[in-house]
Design a protein around this motif. Structure first.
Motif, PDB file in Angstrom:
ATOM      1  N   PRO A  58      40.045  49.575  37.835  1.00  0.00           N
ATOM      2  CA  PRO A  58      40.871  48.718  36.975  1.00  0.00           C
ATOM      3  C   PRO A  58      40.965  49.233  35.534  1.00  0.00           C
ATOM      4  CG  PRO A  58      39.325  47.389  38.235  1.00  0.00           C
ATOM      5  CD  PRO A  58      38.957  48.816  38.459  1.00  0.00           C
ATOM      6  N   ALA A  71      39.526  39.131  40.172  1.00  0.00           N
ATOM      7  CA  ALA A  71      40.225  38.932  38.902  1.00  0.00           C
ATOM      8  C   ALA A  71      39.942  37.539  38.377  1.00  0.00           C
ATOM      9  CB  ALA A  71      41.736  39.115  39.100  1.00  0.00           C
ATOM     10  N   HIS A  80      36.867  33.115  39.117  1.00  0.00           N
ATOM     11  CA  HIS A  80      37.319  34.423  39.595  1.00  0.00           C
ATOM     12  C   HIS A  80      37.930  34.260  40.979  1.00  0.00           C
ATOM     13  CE1 HIS A  80      34.787  35.940  36.336  1.00  0.00           C
ATOM     14  NE2 HIS A  80      35.556  37.011  36.393  1.00  0.00           N
ATOM     15  N   GLU A 128      47.537  43.067  34.969  1.00  0.00           N
ATOM     16  CA  GLU A 128      46.426  43.912  35.421  1.00  0.00           C
ATOM     17  C   GLU A 128      45.175  43.685  34.577  1.00  0.00           C
ATOM     18  OE1 GLU A 128      46.868  48.076  36.398  1.00  0.00           O
ATOM     19  OE2 GLU A 128      49.014  47.758  36.690  1.00  0.00           O
ATOM     20  N   VAL A 131      42.196  41.769  36.015  1.00  0.00           N
ATOM     21  CA  VAL A 131      41.396  42.339  37.106  1.00  0.00           C
ATOM     22  C   VAL A 131      40.061  42.827  36.557  1.00  0.00           C
ATOM     23  CG1 VAL A 131      41.281  44.112  38.899  1.00  0.00           C
ATOM     24  CG2 VAL A 131      43.468  42.995  38.380  1.00  0.00           C
ATOM     25  N   ARG A 132      38.991  42.354  37.171  1.00  0.00           N
ATOM     26  CA  ARG A 132      37.634  42.755  36.762  1.00  0.00           C
ATOM     27  C   ARG A 132      37.134  43.934  37.579  1.00  0.00           C
ATOM     28  NH1 ARG A 132      33.051  42.276  34.334  1.00  0.00           N
ATOM     29  NH2 ARG A 132      31.073  42.011  35.382  1.00  0.00           N
TER      30      ARG A 132
END
Length: 156
Positions: A58, A71, A80, A128, A131-132
């Motif tokens: 990511p 995410a 999440h 984007e 996103v983790r």
């Protein structure tokens, strides 16, 4: 004697702090373990499965269609979500009678359990930046250890 004990104690504290810092950096920037809850990714991921995820893809903007990601929820930033990327920027997505074009810097997410998943069909494409991490493999339960990378998964 007292001075030597204090120096030994401080040295031990310093070593512990170093290990905590290294551990933090590995978990924050490398990868970590996530417990997934909820039915939205069934049958691929069942509630309470544990995944190993990596944080590098990511950050380098190397996410691809069919990747499973973790995410921040666009509707609740304290939560999440675990979903599959079904479209990336510039791709068209049909939902009902509407066709969406995924904007630059966004992705379209859907759960594998289409009938029980709050995803981009509800909240649209997500940035984007939310996103983790990207899921690499399922590690628990042991009997279901599975690679989750796109090279090893086929999803229609």
């Amino acid at each position: 004697m007292f001075q030597r004990a204090v120096l030994g104690f401080l040295s031990g504290i310093g070593t512990a702090i170093k290990y905590v810092c290294v551990t933090h950096c590995v978990l924050e920037y490398g990868g970590d373990f996530i417990v997934c809850t909820g039915p939205s990714m069934e049958p691929t991921i069942i509630s309470n499965d544990i995944l190993f995820t990596e944080h590098i893809s990511p950050r380098l903007h190397r996410l691809k269609k069919n990747d499973i990601i973790i995410a921040k929820s666009p509707s609740n930033p304290r939560q999440h979500i675990c979903k599959r990327i079904t479209a990336t920027e510039g791709e068209k997505v049909r939902h009902g009678f509407t066709t969406y074009v995924v904007p630059k810097g966004h992705i379209w997410l859907e759960g594998d359990n289409n009938s029980n998943s709050a995803d981009s069909r509800l909240y649209g494409p997500i940035p984007e930046g939310l996103v983790r991490s990207r899921a690499i493999c399922k590690v628990w339960p042991f009997r279901d250890i599975t690679l989750l990378t796109t090279n090893h998964m086929q999803h229609d």
